[in-house]
Every structure is written in C-alpha cells, then in structure tokens.
Design an enzyme around this catalytic site. Structure first.
Site, PDB file in Angstrom:
ATOM      1  N   LYS A 216      -0.345  -4.822  17.964  1.00 61.92           N
ATOM      2  CA  LYS A 216      -1.626  -4.829  17.239  1.00 61.92           C
ATOM      3  C   LYS A 216      -2.190  -6.242  17.186  1.00 61.92           C
ATOM      4  O   LYS A 216      -3.394  -6.458  17.350  1.00 61.92           O
ATOM      5  CB  LYS A 216      -1.428  -4.293  15.819  1.00 61.92           C
ATOM      6  CG  LYS A 216      -1.237  -2.795  15.773  1.00 61.92           C
ATOM      7  CD  LYS A 216      -0.672  -2.337  14.445  1.00 61.92           C
ATOM      8  CE  LYS A 216      -0.232  -0.883  14.550  1.00 61.92           C
ATOM      9  NZ  LYS A 216       0.631  -0.446  13.451  1.00 61.92           N
TER      10      LYS A 216
ATOM     11  N   GLN B 164       1.930  -0.220   7.390  1.00 57.57           N
ATOM     12  CA  GLN B 164       2.792   0.223   8.485  1.00 57.57           C
ATOM     13  C   GLN B 164       3.840   1.220   7.987  1.00 57.57           C
ATOM     14  O   GLN B 164       4.498   0.980   6.977  1.00 57.57           O
ATOM     15  CB  GLN B 164       3.469  -1.001   9.127  1.00 57.57           C
ATOM     16  CG  GLN B 164       4.329  -0.683  10.332  1.00 57.57           C
ATOM     17  CD  GLN B 164       3.550  -0.149  11.518  1.00 57.57           C
ATOM     18  OE1 GLN B 164       2.421  -0.559  11.775  1.00 57.57           O
ATOM     19  NE2 GLN B 164       4.129   0.779  12.248  1.00 57.57           N
TER      20      GLN B 164
ATOM     21  N   ASP C  70      -6.380   3.729   9.509  1.00 58.54           N
ATOM     22  CA  ASP C  70      -5.482   4.767  10.039  1.00 58.54           C
ATOM     23  C   ASP C  70      -6.027   6.182   9.816  1.00 58.54           C
ATOM     24  O   ASP C  70      -5.530   7.132  10.417  1.00 58.54           O
ATOM     25  CB  ASP C  70      -4.133   4.701   9.306  1.00 58.54           C
ATOM     26  CG  ASP C  70      -3.091   3.882  10.049  1.00 58.54           C
ATOM     27  OD1 ASP C  70      -3.110   3.891  11.294  1.00 58.54           O
ATOM     28  OD2 ASP C  70      -2.260   3.253   9.379  1.00 58.54           O
TER      29      ASP C  70
HETATM   30  N1  GUN Z   1       3.922   3.946  12.420  1.00 59.92           N
HETATM   31  C1  GUN Z   1       3.915   4.541  13.636  1.00 59.92           C
HETATM   32  N2  GUN Z   1       2.649   4.815  14.011  1.00 59.92           N
HETATM   33  C2  GUN Z   1       1.845   4.404  13.008  1.00 59.92           C
HETATM   34  C3  GUN Z   1       0.435   4.414  12.804  1.00 59.92           C
HETATM   35  O1  GUN Z   1      -0.360   4.881  13.629  1.00 59.92           O
HETATM   36  N3  GUN Z   1       0.000   3.877  11.633  1.00 59.92           N
HETATM   37  C4  GUN Z   1       0.850   3.385  10.695  1.00 59.92           C
HETATM   38  N4  GUN Z   1       0.317   2.894   9.579  1.00 59.92           N
HETATM   39  N5  GUN Z   1       2.147   3.345  10.850  1.00 59.92           N
HETATM   40  C5  GUN Z   1       2.644   3.860  12.002  1.00 59.92           C
END
Ligand code: GUN
Length: 285
Positions: free
Chosen positions: A53, A97, A120
């Site tokens: 990211k 996360q 998200d």
């Molecule tokens: N953990 C694995 N994939 C994701 C995601 O798309 N968003 C978040 N916040 N955590 C994750």
C-alpha cells in the site's frame, strides 16, 4: 487456451489515472489525499499488504502514514485513535488493517471509522449501501475483480456465479456486487455439501477461502471465468486458492497469482482514497 486476466497491467492503468487526478487536484486545492493505515500487532501477511500500500501511495502521489500499535493495544486506546483521525481534516482515508489481535472486537472498531473516510467500505453504513445497491465506497478486492471483468468485457448479467468463501472482506461483498450486476449467485462455504458440483455448473467462479490450490480442473466447466483471491506462502512460494495449471486447462479466463487480484485490490484502495478526498473537498471527478 485460457486468457490470463492481467491484473498487474490494469492496476498500473488505474494508478496512473489516480496519479494524474491527484496532481491536478493538488494544483487546484493545494492539498493531496492522505491515507492513514492503522496496523495493530505483527501479523506477517499484514506487513506485506501494508508495504504494498505504501509503495502504491508513493506512485499515485497520495500521502500515506502507517500508525503501528503493539499486540497488547487496548480497545479504548484504538477507539481514541480512530476518533482523532475522524476529526482530523488533513486525514481523508482511514484503513484499519485486518486481522486484529484476538482480544479486540473487530466490528466495534470498524464501526468507529467515519463512513466518509472508510476507504475499505467496511463500516455498517457503507455495507448497507452496497447491499441496497446505492452509491458508496466499495470494498477494494471485490471492486478490483469487477473492474477486471469489465476490462475483459465479461458481463455477469444472466450468468451463474459462484463465490467460494463468505468473509466480510471478500466473499459477502463479492456476492452482492455480482448480484447487483445481474448474475445468479451461489455462496459456498465450509458447510456447503457439493462445492465442486456448484462450481462446475458456474460461468464465473471466485475463490477466496485461503486453501492453497483448492480448486482444480474438476471444479471448472469449459470456458468458465476463474478468479483467484487466495495468497498463501508454501515453501517460500506464493500459491493461490486455484491450482493454476490444472484449472487453466478448462477455464476460458483465469487470474494468475501473483499478478491478478492482488495488484487490483491495492489500485482500488488508491482510487477509493481519492474518492474519499474528493467527497470531503466537495470536488467532483
Ligand atoms: N486484510 C486483508 N485484506 C484486507 C483489506 O482489504 N482491508 C483491510 N483493512 N485489511 C485487510
């Protein structure tokens, strides 16, 4: 021969486009989108996602901050942090996360995020909008998959689609988006009796169960579209939920791992961050 759905290439196109818009908006508003990632604990897979990211944020000229908290962080401490980020006008996107350490209540914490900053699309308000078919922020992985289908002119309308896995992050929102696109959707999970048969009767199969190479050629009808969301590390090698070589014998279209869904998720996160920024700044795209 199956056509490979090139997520890496489409993700690059999306990121290039986001970068162009971010630079343009920086000229007119003197600000750029700011994404804050909250990372609790030391989950190895999460570390990998978060570094991906950060790299994408740099490419797209989006400001990115990672706030790290120890495994023993309390719920009260995290709620205080999320509220502070909600109230900070220089923060436009908040990503908590997942997974969180076991002692923390995931849904209670997600619900603390301001829906306007929810990059998200996981807050109750954005999930409700998705299920109702209203415009909101969509979860990045399912959104990335819909983008990939569109790019290759695969229209789910009237097709049988099967989603293997029912997570909040992928399975459930994926099923909602496919339904919204007029597919007939079956969701399979650990209690489903005949997954192989349901999958073999499907025109589109999305696999997100985290079992390396679970889906082989016996799950795939000739010409079907196979989307692999899984990423597991086995003996130092990345493996998807699909046994690619076997499934590709029957598939018409198939995503590789790596280079399929993964890069699309991150590109869509950048796009969602830009959308949140534009909504908060009151500018239209
Ligand atoms: N953990 C694995 N994939 C994701 C995601 O798309 N968003 C978040 N916040 N955590 C994750």
């Amino acid at each position: 021969m199956a056509t490979i759905l090139d997520g890496k290439q489409l993700a690059k196109e999306i990121k290039d486009n986001v970068r162009m818009k971010v630079l343009e908006l920086e000229r007119t508003t003197n600000q750029r989108p700011h994404l804050v990632v909250v990372l609790v604990g030391d989950d190895a897979a999460s570390e990998t996602y978060v570094s991906g990211k950060e790299k994408a944020a740099e490419i797209t000229h989006i400001q990115s901050t990672v706030i790290r908290k120890g495994t023993d962080a309390s719920e009260a401490e995290l709620i205080e942090l999320l509220r502070k980020l909600n109230n900070d006008p220089l923060v436009h996107g908040i990503l908590l996360q997942l997974p969180l350490p076991k002692h923390l209540h995931q849904e209670r914490l997600i619900a603390e995020i301001d829906p306007r900053k929810d990059v998200d699309g996981f807050t109750p308000e954005n999930v409700a909008k998705l299920v109702k078919g209203q415009a909101g922020i969509l979860p990045c992985t399912p959104l990335g998959i819909m983008r990939l289908l569109k790019k290759y002119a695969i229209d789910p309308s009237g097709k049988n689609a099967c989603v293997i896995g029912r997570s909040q992050i992928v399975g459930k929102p994926m099923a909602s988006l496919l339904l919204e696109a007029n597919a007939t959707v079956t969701i399979c999970h650990s209690k489903t009796k005949n997954i192989q048969e349901i999958s073999r009767n499907s025109d589109i199969v999305v696999v997100a169960i985290g079992k390396p190479e679970y889906v082989d050629d016996t799950f795939v009808r000739p010409g079907a579209v196979v989307i692999d969301v899984g990423i597991s590390r086995v003996d130092g090698k990345l493996k998807g939920d699909v046994a690619f070589d076997l499934a590709a014998r029957n598939a018409g279209f198939i995503t590789p791992v790596p280079g399929g869904v993964g890069p699309m998720t991150i590109a869509c996160l950048m796009e969602n961050t830009l959308t949140c920024f534009m909504n908060q700044m009151g500018v239209s795209g």
